[in-house]
Design a protein around this motif. Structure first.
Motif, PDB file in Angstrom:
ATOM      1  N   TYR A 241       0.838  -1.189   0.000  1.00  0.00           N
ATOM      2  CA  TYR A 241       0.000   0.000   0.000  1.00  0.00           C
ATOM      3  C   TYR A 241       0.878   1.246   0.000  1.00  0.00           C
ATOM      4  O   TYR A 241       2.061   1.204   0.335  1.00  0.00           O
ATOM      5  CB  TYR A 241      -0.965   0.013   1.193  1.00  0.00           C
TER       6      TYR A 241
ATOM      7  N   LYS B 224      -8.745   4.463  -1.620  1.00  0.00           N
ATOM      8  CA  LYS B 224      -9.758   4.909  -0.662  1.00  0.00           C
ATOM      9  C   LYS B 224      -9.208   6.119   0.088  1.00  0.00           C
ATOM     10  O   LYS B 224      -7.983   6.252   0.273  1.00  0.00           O
ATOM     11  CB  LYS B 224     -10.158   3.802   0.304  1.00  0.00           C
TER      12      LYS B 224
ATOM     13  N   TYR C 108      -3.637   3.831  -1.439  1.00  0.00           N
ATOM     14  CA  TYR C 108      -3.710   2.920  -2.599  1.00  0.00           C
ATOM     15  C   TYR C 108      -3.199   1.569  -2.122  1.00  0.00           C
ATOM     16  O   TYR C 108      -2.205   1.496  -1.403  1.00  0.00           O
ATOM     17  CB  TYR C 108      -2.818   3.424  -3.736  1.00  0.00           C
TER      18      TYR C 108
ATOM     19  N   ASP D 201      -8.100   8.239   3.079  1.00  0.00           N
ATOM     20  CA  ASP D 201      -7.542   7.913   4.388  1.00  0.00           C
ATOM     21  C   ASP D 201      -8.546   8.337   5.457  1.00  0.00           C
ATOM     22  O   ASP D 201      -8.925   9.513   5.523  1.00  0.00           O
ATOM     23  CB  ASP D 201      -6.219   8.657   4.570  1.00  0.00           C
TER      24      ASP D 201
ATOM     25  N   GLN E  56      -6.325  -0.433  -5.648  1.00  0.00           N
ATOM     26  CA  GLN E  56      -7.558   0.092  -5.072  1.00  0.00           C
ATOM     27  C   GLN E  56      -7.248   1.409  -4.374  1.00  0.00           C
ATOM     28  O   GLN E  56      -6.173   1.577  -3.797  1.00  0.00           O
ATOM     29  CB  GLN E  56      -8.141  -0.901  -4.067  1.00  0.00           C
TER      30      GLN E  56
ATOM     31  N   ILE F 290      -4.890   9.779   0.212  1.00  0.00           N
ATOM     32  CA  ILE F 290      -5.523   8.595  -0.345  1.00  0.00           C
ATOM     33  C   ILE F 290      -4.610   7.407  -0.082  1.00  0.00           C
ATOM     34  O   ILE F 290      -3.385   7.514  -0.191  1.00  0.00           O
ATOM     35  CB  ILE F 290      -5.775   8.746  -1.856  1.00  0.00           C
TER      36      ILE F 290
END
Length: 174
Positions: A137, A159, A170, A161, A157, A168
């Motif tokens: 990540y 999202k 990943y 934080d 992917q 973000i």
């Protein structure tokens, strides 16, 4: 560092220039320091989430002294007047959770938008998979469009934080 696999060294042409992608090593501290020193303020901001001028010798040692298991990094270099110059770096480091590794990528300003980030990330991802890593990540600033596009292209992917809406996360699971 454990002995690097022969396939860990790549020589290729990119944007009409010959480059090498290889594992970083402790002898690369000056190379890494010069690389960071020559990054633009914007690139430093995205890499370090703030303004920096110099990186300490202790940090440089941490960046360059990888073991191939808990930490790994690949650098891209070019030869300029018979001198090796670092033009990009991609690394991961194990976190407090087993099988979870945080990664980071930095590309020299003049090499951005040329595919170098994807080459480095693919090398690191391939190495991670072959060494049993299950999850990578990266935490990036939400306005970092270059990383957003690259991570999307790599199938990561995204999202927001939950601790900071300006970041973000990943992730890529294998």
């Amino acid at each position: 560092m454990e002995t690097a696999d022969v396939e860990s060294f790549i020589k290729c042409e990119l944007d009409g220039q010959s480059i090498t992608i290889r594992p970083i090593n402790i002898q690369d501290m000056t190379l890494e320091s010069d690389f960071i020193d020559h990054l633009s303020p914007e690139t430093k901001h995205y890499r370090f989430f703030g303004a920096i001028h110099n990186v300490s010798e202790k940090t440089l040692k941490t960046f360059c002294d990888v073991d191939g298991k808990r930490t790994m990094a690949f650098i891209a270099t070019e030869l300029v007047n018979a001198k090796e110059i670092e033009i990009g770096v991609c690394r991961y480091v194990v976190t407090s959770k087993p099988d979870v590794y945080e990664l980071a990528l930095t590309i020299a300003d003049k090499w951005q938008h040329k595919g170098l980030g994807k080459l480095l990330m693919n090398q690191l991802i391939s190495y991670a998979k072959s060494h049993g890593i299950k999850w990578l990540y990266s935490v990036e600033l939400a306005d970092n469009a270059l990383m957003h596009n690259l991570c999307k292209e790599l199938g990561m992917q995204a999202k927001i934080d939950p601790d900071d809406v300006h970041q973000i996360i990943y992730s890529l699971a294998f």
